[in-house]
Structures are given as structure tokens and as C-alpha cells.
Design a protein around this motif. Structure first.
Motif, PDB file in Angstrom:
ATOM      1  N   SER A 162      -4.488  -5.470  10.922  1.00 47.72           N
ATOM      2  CA  SER A 162      -3.993  -6.639  10.384  1.00 47.72           C
ATOM      3  C   SER A 162      -2.446  -5.682   9.167  1.00 47.72           C
ATOM      4  CB  SER A 162      -5.012  -6.166   8.824  1.00 47.72           C
ATOM      5  OG  SER A 162      -5.641  -6.869   9.831  1.00 47.72           O
ATOM      6  N   THR A 163      -2.217  -6.164   8.117  1.00 49.50           N
ATOM      7  CA  THR A 163      -0.564  -6.101   8.011  1.00 49.50           C
ATOM      8  C   THR A 163      -0.423  -6.557   6.198  1.00 49.50           C
ATOM      9  OG1 THR A 163       0.213  -7.591   8.877  1.00 49.50           O
ATOM     10  CG2 THR A 163       0.889  -6.227  10.166  1.00 49.50           C
ATOM     11  N   VAL A 164       0.273  -5.988   5.643  1.00 49.75           N
ATOM     12  CA  VAL A 164       0.529  -6.091   4.232  1.00 49.75           C
ATOM     13  C   VAL A 164       1.574  -5.843   4.214  1.00 49.75           C
ATOM     14  CG1 VAL A 164      -0.288  -5.494   1.541  1.00 49.75           C
ATOM     15  CG2 VAL A 164      -1.471  -5.332   3.313  1.00 49.75           C
ATOM     16  N   PRO A 165       2.497  -7.418   4.439  1.00 49.49           N
ATOM     17  CA  PRO A 165       4.437  -7.148   4.041  1.00 49.49           C
ATOM     18  C   PRO A 165       4.327  -6.802   2.061  1.00 49.49           C
ATOM     19  CG  PRO A 165       3.482  -9.676   4.726  1.00 49.49           C
ATOM     20  CD  PRO A 165       2.003  -8.851   4.488  1.00 49.49           C
ATOM     21  N   LEU A 166       5.620  -5.785   3.148  1.00 51.73           N
ATOM     22  CA  LEU A 166       5.916  -4.612   1.957  1.00 51.73           C
ATOM     23  C   LEU A 166       7.307  -5.561   1.281  1.00 51.73           C
ATOM     24  CD1 LEU A 166       4.647  -1.279   2.752  1.00 51.73           C
ATOM     25  CD2 LEU A 166       3.932  -3.476   1.053  1.00 51.73           C
ATOM     26  N   ARG A 167       8.287  -5.477   2.143  1.00 50.95           N
ATOM     27  CA  ARG A 167       9.777  -5.955   2.187  1.00 50.95           C
ATOM     28  C   ARG A 167      10.267  -6.087   3.302  1.00 50.95           C
ATOM     29  NH1 ARG A 167      13.969  -1.186  -0.556  1.00 50.95           N
ATOM     30  NH2 ARG A 167      15.291  -2.787   0.394  1.00 50.95           N
ATOM     31  N   MET A 168      11.826  -6.660   2.469  1.00 50.73           N
ATOM     32  CA  MET A 168      13.008  -6.831   3.987  1.00 50.73           C
ATOM     33  C   MET A 168      13.768  -5.643   3.865  1.00 50.73           C
ATOM     34  SD  MET A 168      11.495  -9.223   5.744  1.00 50.73           S
ATOM     35  CE  MET A 168      13.227  -9.531   7.019  1.00 50.73           C
ATOM     36  N   LEU A 169      14.119  -5.063   4.910  1.00 53.27           N
ATOM     37  CA  LEU A 169      15.368  -4.590   5.439  1.00 53.27           C
ATOM     38  C   LEU A 169      15.912  -4.594   5.733  1.00 53.27           C
ATOM     39  CD1 LEU A 169      13.473  -0.573   5.683  1.00 53.27           C
ATOM     40  CD2 LEU A 169      14.025  -1.256   3.215  1.00 53.27           C
ATOM     41  N   ASN A 170      16.744  -4.499   5.981  1.00 58.46           N
ATOM     42  CA  ASN A 170      18.948  -4.797   5.851  1.00 58.46           C
ATOM     43  C   ASN A 170      19.337  -3.377   6.858  1.00 58.46           C
ATOM     44  OD1 ASN A 170      18.335  -7.413   5.781  1.00 58.46           O
ATOM     45  ND2 ASN A 170      19.719  -7.113   3.342  1.00 58.46           N
ATOM     46  N   PHE A 171      19.848  -3.460   8.079  1.00 59.80           N
ATOM     47  CA  PHE A 171      20.165  -2.343   8.960  1.00 59.80           C
ATOM     48  C   PHE A 171      21.986  -2.926   8.851  1.00 59.80           C
ATOM     49  CE2 PHE A 171      15.969  -2.328   9.279  1.00 59.80           C
ATOM     50  CZ  PHE A 171      16.140  -0.654   9.071  1.00 59.80           C
ATOM     51  N   ARG A 172      23.412  -2.368   9.501  1.00 65.73           N
ATOM     52  CA  ARG A 172      24.927  -2.954   9.468  1.00 65.73           C
ATOM     53  C   ARG A 172      24.773  -1.340  10.367  1.00 65.73           C
ATOM     54  NH1 ARG A 172      26.862  -4.408   4.674  1.00 65.73           N
ATOM     55  NH2 ARG A 172      28.633  -5.070   6.327  1.00 65.73           N
ATOM     56  N   VAL A 173      25.627  -2.083  11.435  1.00 64.66           N
ATOM     57  CA  VAL A 173      26.368  -1.001  12.254  1.00 64.66           C
ATOM     58  C   VAL A 173      27.632  -0.214  11.534  1.00 64.66           C
ATOM     59  CG1 VAL A 173      27.749  -1.068  13.990  1.00 64.66           C
ATOM     60  CG2 VAL A 173      26.187  -3.020  13.974  1.00 64.66           C
ATOM     61  N   GLU A 186      11.349  -6.257   8.565  1.00 57.11           N
ATOM     62  CA  GLU A 186       9.875  -6.635   7.987  1.00 57.11           C
ATOM     63  C   GLU A 186       9.478  -4.610   7.198  1.00 57.11           C
ATOM     64  OE1 GLU A 186       7.534  -9.796   5.617  1.00 57.11           O
ATOM     65  OE2 GLU A 186       6.549  -9.149   7.795  1.00 57.11           O
ATOM     66  N   LEU A 187       9.024  -4.506   6.827  1.00 61.92           N
ATOM     67  CA  LEU A 187       8.738  -3.040   6.701  1.00 61.92           C
ATOM     68  C   LEU A 187       7.001  -3.622   5.767  1.00 61.92           C
ATOM     69  CD1 LEU A 187       7.930  -0.044   5.966  1.00 61.92           C
ATOM     70  CD2 LEU A 187       8.823  -0.557   3.420  1.00 61.92           C
ATOM     71  N   GLN A 188       6.090  -3.243   6.578  1.00 62.50           N
ATOM     72  CA  GLN A 188       4.881  -3.192   6.382  1.00 62.50           C
ATOM     73  C   GLN A 188       3.546  -2.297   6.489  1.00 62.50           C
ATOM     74  OE1 GLN A 188       3.717  -6.915   9.093  1.00 62.50           O
ATOM     75  NE2 GLN A 188       5.192  -6.188  10.522  1.00 62.50           N
ATOM     76  N   PHE A 189       2.366  -2.446   5.679  1.00 57.61           N
ATOM     77  CA  PHE A 189       1.337  -1.549   5.617  1.00 57.61           C
ATOM     78  C   PHE A 189       0.638  -1.786   6.313  1.00 57.61           C
ATOM     79  CE2 PHE A 189      -2.252   0.006   3.514  1.00 57.61           C
ATOM     80  CZ  PHE A 189      -1.901   1.371   3.485  1.00 57.61           C
ATOM     81  N   VAL A 190       0.111  -0.930   8.078  1.00 58.95           N
ATOM     82  CA  VAL A 190      -0.971  -1.909   8.286  1.00 58.95           C
ATOM     83  C   VAL A 190      -2.130  -0.625   8.781  1.00 58.95           C
ATOM     84  CG1 VAL A 190       1.159  -2.164   9.791  1.00 58.95           C
ATOM     85  CG2 VAL A 190       0.166  -0.284  10.040  1.00 58.95           C
ATOM     86  N   TYR A 191      -3.441  -1.061   9.198  1.00 63.66           N
ATOM     87  CA  TYR A 191      -4.586  -0.495   9.117  1.00 63.66           C
ATOM     88  C   TYR A 191      -5.188  -1.688  10.008  1.00 63.66           C
ATOM     89  CZ  TYR A 191      -5.729  -5.130   6.206  1.00 63.66           C
ATOM     90  OH  TYR A 191      -6.131  -6.196   5.213  1.00 63.66           O
ATOM     91  N   PRO A 192      -6.480  -1.205  11.003  1.00 64.68           N
ATOM     92  CA  PRO A 192      -7.061  -1.194  11.204  1.00 64.68           C
ATOM     93  C   PRO A 192      -8.259  -2.756  10.375  1.00 64.68           C
ATOM     94  CG  PRO A 192      -7.583   1.087  11.854  1.00 64.68           C
ATOM     95  CD  PRO A 192      -6.371   0.988  10.452  1.00 64.68           C
TER      96      PRO A 192
END
Length: 297
Positions: free
Chosen positions: A156-167, A264-270
Motif C-alpha cells: 500500500s502507498t501514501v502519496p507525499l509529494r511530487m518531485l521535479n527533476f531537471r537535466v 511521486e514520493l510515497q510512503f509504502v508498507y505491506p
């Protein structure tokens, strides 16, 4: 019919493969096969269809799966209630950590846990995203942080925030990727990241979108090291925007304009740990630190 047989039935159904289910259950494949066979004999119906690629539920198996999951959930509720009756929360919470501590708000979160639950031991294990997710799937970790899409039904996942990436490029290469010349990125050497990192998958997605296939000349698991290599002129790289902006402001790298990737950065657990007092405590304090609403709300 035993609880352990139902647990095996549900795990095989989720994984679609006897070997993977055996790994999660810490059993041998013959033991898993024997439990499924015994359950099928008791209910008088075949629950799985076997094939070279794995197993899939029969119609009867599909009908019985929700009931089996309900029985397991009820059993967990009994155990969780018993733990609550024992009094103050105690035990160990094994957490998989990826990215930098400040991004995950680890300090405030662990401090809140230690203050409210002094008998709870929090053990942090650092690793790349894919490793963390896999250890959570195997229940070798109680929870963790993961960047990207979760492919597992039993996590299961709990969405925390979106992270942006650049070149990011070495300053001297800035003209190589001016507006309208993104194809030029495919001719440049790149600094890569471990294939077990979610950032590696995000980079591969970007390459596919740009229809390029650059050559990797170096590889690192640490984002700060990657930026250092870019600044030294080793190659281009996909890096976290928040870090890259400060490096660009200092003149150490140049960012390709108007080119971003998000994950998306998420918190995950069984998934079957839902309702467990330790996990519920971890989630409650985490959401408070992140100022996010509880899923039940």
C-alpha cells in the motif's frame, strides 16, 4: 481449513507465481504447493490454473478470494486489539530510507515518534528506491519511502509529494541544449545512476520521450556525487530540481530550460499490515509532520 492456508492462498493469488509467493511466505515451493492442494481438496474445487508463466485464479478462486482476505483481516484485527490491550506501544519499526533526510522530513518525524512513544525503537535502513520497495514487499522492512510507481498489489502507498527533476549540464555545454535542440542531448556523455534506483527508470523514460540513446560514462547512487561529476564536466545527468537550482545559481551547472520530469514520493508498507498499532502510529505521526489529511478522513 487453517489460517496459514488462507494466507498462502491469498499470497499466491496476489503474486501469480508459486516461487514468488514462497519467497514472501518464507516457505519452500513444495510447501506452498502442498498447502494449496490441501485447501483445494477441503473446498472441493480447483482454485488455480497452472501454466508455464505462473498461476491464475479459477472462477471459484476469484469468488473465494475476497472472503479469504476478510478472514485474514479479521484475524489481524484480533491480534492488533490484543496488542493495544497490553498498554504502551513498544517494539521495533524497520524503515527503508531513500533520497536525502531533509526531503523525507526524517528528523521531525522520528523526533515525534520518540517523544510520543519512547518504547518504540525506530531502525532506519538506507537504500535505493527499488531495494526499499522490494524489502517492504518481502516484509523485511515494515515501511519505507519510495519514488515512482508501485507495481505490487500487496504493497500500500501514501502519496507525499511530487518531485521535479531537471537535466543538468556542465556550464561549458550550455549551448548544446538550447531551445529546439534537445536531440543534441543524445550526443553528449551522461552520468547515470544505479539501475535499482527509481531515478534510473525516470531517466530512461526521458530518453524514450526525447528519442535519444546517450552513452553513460559514469554511474553513482548518490545525487550529490552526480551533481559534482556534472560540474566537473564528466557528463549530463537528470537531477532533483531543488538541488540543481542552487548549483546553477552558484554557476557550477547549467539546467536545460523547459525540460522537466516528475515522480511521486510515497510512503509504502505491506497491505496486510493495515490496522497494526505500530504501523498506524508511524502513519499518524508521518501525516502530521507532512501536514497531510488522514486517509480515513
Amino acid at each position: 481449513m487453517e489460517i496459514y492456508q488462507l494466507r498462502t492462498f491469498v499470497t499466491v493469488a496476489q503474486q501469480g507465481h508459486l516461487t514468488q509467493a514462497a519467497e514472501l511466505l518464507h516457505l519452500s515451493q513444495p510447501a506452498v504447493t502442498a498447502q494449496i492442494k490441501a485447501l483445494e481438496e477441503e473446498v472441493g474445487m480447483q482454485l488455480f490454473e497452472r501454466s508455464a508463466g505462473g498461476v491464475s485464479l479459477t472462477r471459484a478462486g476469484q469468488e473465494l478470494l475476497p472472503q479469504a482476505q476478510g478472514v485474514l483481516a479479521a484475524a489481524r484485527d484480533i491480534i492488533n486489539h490484543a496488542k493495544q490491550l497490553k498498554g504502551q506501544l513498544s517494539g521495533q519499526a524497520r524503515i527503508g530510507v531513500t533520497l536525502m533526510p531533509d526531503i523525507l522530513k526524517l528528523g521531525p518525524w522520528v523526533a515525534a515518534l520518540a517523544d510520543a512513544h519512547p518504547l518504540l525503537e525506530v531502525k532506519l535502513t538506507h537504500g535505493v528506491s527499488v531495494d526499499v520497495l522490494n524489502l517492504v514487499r518481502k516484509k523485511e522492512l515494515d515501511a519505507g519511502f519510495y519514488l515512482g510507481k508501485n507495481p505490487y498489489m500487496n504493497v500500500s502507498t501514501v502519496p507525499l509529494r511530487m518531485l521535479n527533476f531537471r537535466v543538468a549540464l556542465p556550464p561549458a555545454w550550455a549551448g548544446q541544449a538550447a531551445e529546439g535542440r534537445l536531440k543534441e542531448l543524445g550526443k553528449l556523455p551522461w552520468v547515470g545512476i544505479s539501475q535499482f534506483s527509481s531515478l534510473s527508470k525516470i531517466t530512461a523514460e526521458l530518453w524514450r520521450e526525447l528519442n535519444i540513446s546517450p552513452k553513460k560514462v559514469a554511474e553513482s547512487d548518490h545525487l550529490s556525487v552526480i551533481l559534482e561529476l556534472v560540474a566537473a564536466g564528466v557528463g549530463a545527468a537528470l537531477v532533483r530540481e531543488e538541488d540543481a537550482l542552487s548549483w546553477e545559481a552558484a554557476g557550477r551547472v547549467r539546467l536545460v530550460p523547459d525540460l522537466r520530469k516528475s515522480a511521486e514520493l510515497q510512503f509504502v508498507y505491506p497491505a496486510d499490515r493495515t490496522g497494526d498499532p505500530v504501523l498506524e502510529t508511524l502513519l499518524r505521526e508521518l501525516l502530521a509532520v507532512w501536514e497531510l489529511p488522514c486517509p480515513q478522513a
